[in-house]
Write a protein that holds these residues in place. Structure first.
Motif, PDB file in Angstrom:
ATOM      1  N   ALA A  44     -43.785   4.620  -0.599  1.00  9.27           N
ATOM      2  CA  ALA A  44     -42.672   3.937  -1.242  1.00  9.27           C
ATOM      3  C   ALA A  44     -43.195   2.694  -1.943  1.00  9.27           C
ATOM      4  CB  ALA A  44     -41.599   3.570  -0.225  1.00  9.27           C
ATOM      5  N   GLU A  45     -42.688   2.469  -3.129  1.00 11.39           N
ATOM      6  CA  GLU A  45     -43.047   1.289  -3.902  1.00 11.39           C
ATOM      7  C   GLU A  45     -41.818   0.389  -3.968  1.00 11.39           C
ATOM      8  OE1 GLU A  45     -43.417   0.718  -8.583  1.00 11.39           O
ATOM      9  OE2 GLU A  45     -45.039   1.957  -7.758  1.00 11.39           O
ATOM     10  N   VAL A  46     -41.966  -0.875  -3.574  1.00 10.73           N
ATOM     11  CA  VAL A  46     -40.840  -1.791  -3.511  1.00 10.73           C
ATOM     12  C   VAL A  46     -41.065  -2.951  -4.486  1.00 10.73           C
ATOM     13  CG1 VAL A  46     -39.430  -3.259  -2.023  1.00 10.73           C
ATOM     14  CG2 VAL A  46     -40.537  -1.223  -1.078  1.00 10.73           C
ATOM     15  N   ARG A  47     -40.054  -3.211  -5.285  1.00 10.59           N
ATOM     16  CA  ARG A  47     -40.104  -4.355  -6.201  1.00 10.59           C
ATOM     17  C   ARG A  47     -38.977  -5.318  -5.831  1.00 10.59           C
ATOM     18  NH1 ARG A  47     -40.821   0.208  -8.345  1.00 10.59           N
ATOM     19  NH2 ARG A  47     -38.646   0.507  -8.975  1.00 10.59           N
ATOM     20  N   ILE A  48     -39.284  -6.599  -5.854  1.00 10.57           N
ATOM     21  CA  ILE A  48     -38.335  -7.617  -5.409  1.00 10.57           C
ATOM     22  C   ILE A  48     -37.962  -8.529  -6.572  1.00 10.57           C
ATOM     23  CG2 ILE A  48     -37.935  -9.564  -3.853  1.00 10.57           C
ATOM     24  CD1 ILE A  48     -39.930  -8.373  -1.945  1.00 10.57           C
ATOM     25  N   GLU A  49     -36.678  -8.755  -6.725  1.00  9.93           N
ATOM     26  CA  GLU A  49     -36.176  -9.777  -7.645  1.00  9.93           C
ATOM     27  C   GLU A  49     -35.456 -10.833  -6.824  1.00  9.93           C
ATOM     28  OE1 GLU A  49     -32.738 -10.443 -11.035  1.00  9.93           O
ATOM     29  OE2 GLU A  49     -33.221  -8.406 -10.360  1.00  9.93           O
ATOM     30  N   LEU A  50     -35.806 -12.090  -7.052  1.00 12.66           N
ATOM     31  CA  LEU A  50     -35.117 -13.176  -6.370  1.00 12.66           C
ATOM     32  C   LEU A  50     -33.806 -13.460  -7.098  1.00 12.66           C
ATOM     33  CD1 LEU A  50     -38.100 -15.581  -5.629  1.00 12.66           C
ATOM     34  CD2 LEU A  50     -37.173 -13.709  -4.240  1.00 12.66           C
ATOM     35  N   THR A  51     -32.763 -13.703  -6.331  1.00 11.96           N
ATOM     36  CA  THR A  51     -31.434 -13.902  -6.905  1.00 11.96           C
ATOM     37  C   THR A  51     -30.675 -14.933  -6.095  1.00 11.96           C
ATOM     38  OG1 THR A  51     -29.433 -12.744  -7.645  1.00 11.96           O
ATOM     39  CG2 THR A  51     -30.376 -12.057  -5.531  1.00 11.96           C
ATOM     40  N   ARG A  52     -29.499 -15.287  -6.549  1.00 18.09           N
ATOM     41  CA  ARG A  52     -28.674 -16.237  -5.808  1.00 18.09           C
ATOM     42  C   ARG A  52     -28.126 -15.569  -4.548  1.00 18.09           C
ATOM     43  NH1 ARG A  52     -27.004 -20.708  -8.682  1.00 18.09           N
ATOM     44  NH2 ARG A  52     -27.504 -20.700 -10.918  1.00 18.09           N
ATOM     45  N   PRO A  53     -28.026 -16.296  -3.436  1.00 17.99           N
ATOM     46  CA  PRO A  53     -27.375 -15.732  -2.238  1.00 17.99           C
ATOM     47  C   PRO A  53     -25.972 -15.230  -2.579  1.00 17.99           C
ATOM     48  CG  PRO A  53     -28.497 -17.777  -1.700  1.00 17.99           C
ATOM     49  CD  PRO A  53     -28.564 -17.657  -3.198  1.00 17.99           C
ATOM     50  N   GLY A  54     -25.646 -14.066  -2.083  1.00 16.87           N
ATOM     51  CA  GLY A  54     -24.375 -13.427  -2.394  1.00 16.87           C
ATOM     52  C   GLY A  54     -24.496 -12.362  -3.449  1.00 16.87           C
ATOM     53  N   ARG A  63     -40.100   9.851  -7.006  1.00 20.42           N
ATOM     54  CA  ARG A  63     -41.063  10.661  -7.754  1.00 20.42           C
ATOM     55  C   ARG A  63     -41.564  11.785  -6.844  1.00 20.42           C
ATOM     56  NH1 ARG A  63     -43.417   5.449  -9.358  1.00 20.42           N
ATOM     57  NH2 ARG A  63     -45.166   5.867  -7.962  1.00 20.42           N
ATOM     58  N   LEU A  64     -41.943  12.917  -7.444  1.00 18.98           N
ATOM     59  CA  LEU A  64     -42.495  14.018  -6.661  1.00 18.98           C
ATOM     60  C   LEU A  64     -43.872  13.683  -6.126  1.00 18.98           C
ATOM     61  CD1 LEU A  64     -41.518  17.113  -8.840  1.00 18.98           C
ATOM     62  CD2 LEU A  64     -40.466  16.375  -6.697  1.00 18.98           C
ATOM     63  N   SER A  65     -44.688  13.031  -6.952  1.00 18.38           N
ATOM     64  CA  SER A  65     -46.060  12.693  -6.562  1.00 18.38           C
ATOM     65  C   SER A  65     -46.351  11.261  -6.976  1.00 18.38           C
ATOM     66  CB  SER A  65     -47.061  13.653  -7.228  1.00 18.38           C
ATOM     67  OG  SER A  65     -46.957  13.579  -8.642  1.00 18.38           O
ATOM     68  N   GLU A  66     -47.458  10.742  -6.488  1.00 19.35           N
ATOM     69  CA  GLU A  66     -47.783   9.340  -6.725  1.00 19.35           C
ATOM     70  C   GLU A  66     -47.907   9.022  -8.202  1.00 19.35           C
ATOM     71  OE1 GLU A  66     -51.033   6.006  -5.167  1.00 19.35           O
ATOM     72  OE2 GLU A  66     -51.048   8.047  -4.387  1.00 19.35           O
ATOM     73  N   LEU A 133     -42.092  11.384  -2.844  1.00 19.21           N
ATOM     74  CA  LEU A 133     -41.695  12.414  -1.892  1.00 19.21           C
ATOM     75  C   LEU A 133     -42.823  13.362  -1.491  1.00 19.21           C
ATOM     76  CD1 LEU A 133     -38.197  13.406  -3.336  1.00 19.21           C
ATOM     77  CD2 LEU A 133     -38.770  11.645  -1.656  1.00 19.21           C
ATOM     78  N   ASN A 134     -43.925  13.383  -2.259  1.00 13.45           N
ATOM     79  CA  ASN A 134     -45.020  14.309  -1.956  1.00 13.45           C
ATOM     80  C   ASN A 134     -44.480  15.735  -1.866  1.00 13.45           C
ATOM     81  OD1 ASN A 134     -47.762  14.876  -1.411  1.00 13.45           O
ATOM     82  ND2 ASN A 134     -47.373  14.960   0.788  1.00 13.45           N
ATOM     83  N   ALA A 135     -43.743  16.149  -2.901  1.00 12.48           N
ATOM     84  CA  ALA A 135     -43.051  17.438  -2.899  1.00 12.48           C
ATOM     85  C   ALA A 135     -43.388  18.235  -4.150  1.00 12.48           C
ATOM     86  CB  ALA A 135     -41.542  17.218  -2.808  1.00 12.48           C
ATOM     87  N   GLY A 136     -43.159  19.536  -4.060  1.00 10.33           N
ATOM     88  CA  GLY A 136     -43.369  20.435  -5.189  1.00 10.33           C
ATOM     89  C   GLY A 136     -42.306  21.506  -5.203  1.00 10.33           C
ATOM     90  N   GLY A 137     -42.499  22.507  -6.052  1.00 11.62           N
ATOM     91  CA  GLY A 137     -41.523  23.586  -6.173  1.00 11.62           C
ATOM     92  C   GLY A 137     -42.145  24.931  -5.860  1.00 11.62           C
ATOM     93  N   LEU A 138     -41.303  25.866  -5.416  1.00 11.63           N
ATOM     94  CA  LEU A 138     -41.748  27.228  -5.119  1.00 11.63           C
ATOM     95  C   LEU A 138     -40.727  28.208  -5.684  1.00 11.63           C
ATOM     96  CD1 LEU A 138     -43.655  29.239  -3.701  1.00 11.63           C
ATOM     97  CD2 LEU A 138     -42.272  28.952  -1.632  1.00 11.63           C
ATOM     98  N   ARG A 139     -41.214  29.147  -6.492  1.00 10.19           N
ATOM     99  CA  ARG A 139     -40.367  30.186  -7.073  1.00 10.19           C
ATOM    100  C   ARG A 139     -40.814  31.529  -6.512  1.00 10.19           C
ATOM    101  NH1 ARG A 139     -40.935  33.777 -11.380  1.00 10.19           N
ATOM    102  NH2 ARG A 139     -39.028  34.306 -12.511  1.00 10.19           N
ATOM    103  N   VAL A 140     -39.902  32.239  -5.853  1.00  7.78           N
ATOM    104  CA  VAL A 140     -40.226  33.525  -5.221  1.00  7.78           C
ATOM    105  C   VAL A 140     -39.425  34.634  -5.896  1.00  7.78           C
ATOM    106  CG1 VAL A 140     -40.283  34.843  -3.072  1.00  7.78           C
ATOM    107  CG2 VAL A 140     -40.660  32.358  -3.024  1.00  7.78           C
TER     108      VAL A 140
END
Length: 293
Positions: A44-54, A63-66, A133-140
């Motif tokens: 997980a990638e976290v970005r922070i913005e500082l803001t006024r309390p409240g 994203r599926l992959s990094e 998510l480290n995920a992909g797709g599968l078609r059967v």
């Protein structure tokens, strides 16, 4: 993404590990599959913005992959308080909400993949979180050699084949060619047609951000049952293989039954009157079996 003069970038250390979740193993074909749950293996990638309390808030995407782009398909988002109360629930590509400072459990479900993370929001912050998510797709696509896709209904089950949760049923599809969204890893794919006894199995590796395609060619034939000339009667078919094993009974005047090659005995019940006959199934061929009153 939140914009502001005071933008800080932090690692996913803001998250605490989720409790271990036990995976149940099952072979039941009619069971609703367990959703794959991911914990520390999902980045997980976290970005922070500082803001006024409240003015604190949360925003999410995935994203599926990094190194992949943001997922453009709906994701099921849920934000819960630590007492279990659901504060936010939405199916969308992205999600955002105002939130008071405190601890939250964030859930994101994408196909058969579900991730859970604890997130702490501090006073005077807005957090934008991108899950990897480290995920992909599968078609059967199950089909029959030389015959393609029959009229019979396909039934495909996907099981994890490695790790501590090996053997867990994670997805079921009755739609040929449906794209299933799965966590990266190895899987066992089992397909069969209903009605019938033909089946096929294979192993497949799902890679993050990629679509894997599997075609299962079954060595089977079709018994085309037809009692439409019997008029308006109650009709029931019972098929027994050479070893004496009975298939589930088939109601109705017509049916395409996908069968393994071999000899079979057919019992046809028309208004309670039973007729018995024998027939042979050859791979890649349709055997027409017509019954009349």
């Amino acid at each position: 993404m939140f914009k502001g003069r005071h933008m800080l970038s932090v690692l996913a250390a803001l998250f605490f590990s989720s409790p271990a979740l036990a995976a149940s193993s099952t072979g039941a074909i009619d069971r609703t599959p367990d959703i794959e749950r991911a914990g520390d293996d999902v980045g997980a990638e976290v970005r922070i913005e500082l803001t006024r309390p409240g003015n604190e808030g949360l925003a999410f995407n995935a994203r599926l992959s990094e190194d992949g782009g943001v997922i453009s398909w709906p994701i099921s988002w849920q934000v819960k308080a630590f007492d279990g109360e659901t504060l936010f629930s939405r199916d969308a590509e992205t999600a955002s909400l105002p939130a008071e400072p405190g601890d939250y459990m964030v859930e994101a479900s994408y196909g058969a993949v579900k991730v859970e993370r604890k997130l702490t929001l501090l006073e005077g912050q807005r957090l934008a979180v991108t899950f990897v998510l480290n995920a992909g797709g599968l078609r059967v696509l199950p089909k029959l050699k030389q015959l393609g896709l029959p009229a019979a209904r396909p039934f495909t089950s996907i099981y994890k084949s490695s790790g501590v949760d090996g053997g867990t049923l994670v997805a079921i599809t009755e739609e040929p060619g449906e794209i299933l969204r799965l966590g990266a890893g190895s899987y066992r794919v089992e397909s069969r047609f209903q009605p019938g006894n033909a089946e096929a199995m294979t192993e497949v590796m799902v890679k993050p951000g990629l679509l894997s395609a599997v075609e299962l060619d079954m060595n089977a034939g079709i018994a085309r049952l037809d009692a439409s000339g019997a008029g308006e009667h109650d009709i029931y078919w019972i098929i027994t293989d050479a070893k004496g094993k009975k298939l589930p009974g088939i109601p109705g005047p017509t049916a395409d039954v996908v069968l393994k090659p071999g000899r079979y005995v057919l019992s046809t019940r028309i208004d309670g009157v039973e007729k018995t006959s024998a027939f042979t199934i050859e791979p890649g061929r349709v055997s027409a079996i017509i019954q009349s009153n």
